[in-house]
Design an enzyme around this catalytic site. Structure first.
Site, PDB file in Angstrom:
ATOM      1  N   TYR A 146      93.769 -42.239  23.968  1.00  0.00           N
ATOM      2  CA  TYR A 146      93.734 -43.162  25.103  1.00  0.00           C
ATOM      3  C   TYR A 146      93.597 -44.613  24.656  1.00  0.00           C
ATOM      4  CZ  TYR A 146      93.091 -39.088  28.185  1.00  0.00           C
ATOM      5  OH  TYR A 146      93.245 -37.902  28.870  1.00  0.00           O
ATOM      6  N   ASP A 173      88.550 -34.834  28.651  1.00  0.00           N
ATOM      7  CA  ASP A 173      89.074 -35.182  29.977  1.00  0.00           C
ATOM      8  C   ASP A 173      89.627 -33.922  30.651  1.00  0.00           C
ATOM      9  OD1 ASP A 173      89.999 -36.647  32.087  1.00  0.00           O
ATOM     10  OD2 ASP A 173      91.587 -37.687  31.010  1.00  0.00           O
ATOM     11  N   LYS A 227      91.437 -29.418  17.423  1.00  0.00           N
ATOM     12  CA  LYS A 227      92.718 -28.741  17.176  1.00  0.00           C
ATOM     13  C   LYS A 227      93.006 -28.893  15.685  1.00  0.00           C
ATOM     14  CE  LYS A 227      96.491 -26.704  18.652  1.00  0.00           C
ATOM     15  NZ  LYS A 227      96.486 -25.284  19.016  1.00  0.00           N
ATOM     16  N   ASP A 275      87.766 -31.395  33.816  1.00  0.00           N
ATOM     17  CA  ASP A 275      88.392 -31.101  35.118  1.00  0.00           C
ATOM     18  C   ASP A 275      88.483 -29.590  35.321  1.00  0.00           C
ATOM     19  OD1 ASP A 275      88.804 -33.828  35.532  1.00  0.00           O
ATOM     20  OD2 ASP A 275      90.771 -33.504  36.422  1.00  0.00           O
ATOM     21  N   ASP A 284      92.794 -24.877  22.566  1.00  0.00           N
ATOM     22  CA  ASP A 284      93.527 -23.900  23.386  1.00  0.00           C
ATOM     23  C   ASP A 284      92.680 -22.652  23.626  1.00  0.00           C
ATOM     24  OD1 ASP A 284      93.835 -23.707  20.627  1.00  0.00           O
ATOM     25  OD2 ASP A 284      95.894 -23.006  20.676  1.00  0.00           O
TER      26      ASP A 284
END
Ligand code: NAD
Length: 367
Positions: free
Chosen positions: A141, A247, A191, A251, A223
């Site tokens: 970001y 992020d 990851k 959610d 994942d």
């Protein structure tokens, strides 16, 4: 105590839920004898419309001069056509960077009685009580270069994921300390089978772990973590992860425990803390007085705890939310079909009422 707070209602449902957060803050101040000094400023789309800047200088100055910032949400389809540096979200990212808040704490708890709101089976979600510790100022970001080049049809877009060791180290310390205060379990999500940033992440987190021998550290690929979060959410406790993974997973955690609308967050570690619900501006329901204000109110509780060290006050607010949900009060997002629901304002007023009752039994409230 002086509670010197800047409120940034923002866009969509932001102003509606922020008003209810302020209602609760007002009540806390009155009950516990604190002085609330509140300064409202524009951010995001509201600021763009007023002054063509999603983070105007006077908003930033007010935030930096206060002890805590309460934010609603920013963004909306009306601003999608703006260039990226003038998008409402760019104002929020800049605010986080200017405040230096690198640690985003996102708790997700399944309140008793809300199991049925989860898309998962009640027995899977029951007992879920986790905290995502998300790195907030690094990663994809913020990394440079970020650009889109070329003519339509052959454009190439680039974003850059970048992490420095010190950025990983400081967020890891926060997560380990959080784990020490809970069940002494920490899961770091990355990851590392694909990304260099994640390999550095894992190596630095392992080094920091040596300072916390009492905490059991595990690592999981993002994942697998996404899969496990829906398969067995109640096994999660403290989750440490980088900006984008945090992020997304937070959610997802919101949906797992019933609604995005009930989750608050605290962004800390900098000059001034930023407290905001994790949801966005929800343009589909903006201005309709149906949004759930519990995320904003939960953020107020986190503000009382982290910015002002007012633990009793924070616990009273959390207990009031729990009590109101136990009575069966529901906003539209957490009502079952056929069940009646409260407006944003009514839910805030119920929580205020419960707070008055909870505080009656709290020894710290002046008589
Ligand atoms: P969103 O969180 O705004 O909404 C997702 C869904 O959840 C919608 O159906 C919405 O109605 C529902 N919802 C969210 N909060 C709710 C609440 N309090 N009560 C009841 N229902 C609620 O996410 P989105 O639709 O992807 O994004 C909308 C805008 O918000 C976009 O412009 C996005 O960039 C922005 N956004 C801002 C923030 C922020 O300000 N921190 C965070 C995420 C998204």
């Amino acid at each position: 105590m002086l509670l010197n707070i800047t409120a940034l209602p923002g866009d969509g449902i932001g102003p509606e839920v922020t008003d209810e957060g302020i209602k609760v803050l007002d009540t806390v101040a009155e009950l516990f004898g604190h002085q609330l000094q509140l300064n409202k400023k524009n951010i995001g789309g509201a600021a763009l419309l007023a002054s063509n800047d999603p983070l105007p200088a006077d908003t930033l100055q007010a935030c930096l001069a206060s002890s805590a910032v309460l934010l609603g949400a920013v963004g909306g389809p009306a601003f999608d056509k703006y260039p990226s540096h003038l998008r409402p979200e760019a104002g929020l990212l800049r605010l986080r960077r200017e405040l230096g808040v690198f640690a985003n704490l996102r708790p997700a708890t399944c309140f008793p009685g809300l199991e049925e709101c989860s898309p998962l089976r009640a027995e899977v979600v029951r007992g879920t009580d986790l905290v995502i510790v998300r790195e907030l100022l690094g990663g994809i970001y913020f990394g440079e270069p970020r650009e889109t080049k070329g003519a339509t049809g052959s454009r190439i877009a680039t974003d850059t994921m970048r992490y420095a060791e010190f950025e990983i180290e400081r967020i890891a310390h926060i997560a380990f300390r959080m784990a020490q205060a809970r069940k002494r379990k920490l899961m770091s999500v990355d990851k590392a089978n694909v990304l260099d940033c994640s390999r550095l992440w894992r190596s630095v987190v392992n080094s920091v772990a040596r300072h916390y021998p009492d905490v059991a550290l595990t690592h999981m690929y993002v994942d697998s973590a996404a899969m496990a979060l829906v398969a067995r959410p109640s096994e999660f406790d403290v989750v440490l992860t980088e900006n984008m993974f945090g992020d997304i997973l937070s959610d997802q955690a919101g949906a797992v425990v019933g609604s995005l609308g009930i989750l608050g967050s605290a962004s800390i570690g900098g000059k001034v803390g930023l407290y905001e619900p994790i949801h966005g501006s929800a343009p589909d329901i903006g201005g309709k007085n149906v949004a759930n204000p519990i995320g904003a109110i939960a953020s107020v509780a986190m503000m009382l705890r982290h910015a002002f060290n007012l633990e009793a006050e924070a616990q009273c607010v959390e207990a009031a939310v729990k009590k109101v949900l136990e009575t069966g009060a529901r906003s539209r997002d957490i009502a079952r079909s056929g069940e009646s629901s409260l407006s944003t304002e009514q839910m805030g007023t119920r929580i205020k009422g419960a707070l008055l009752k909870v505080a009656e039994n709290t020894p710290m409230v002046p008589g």
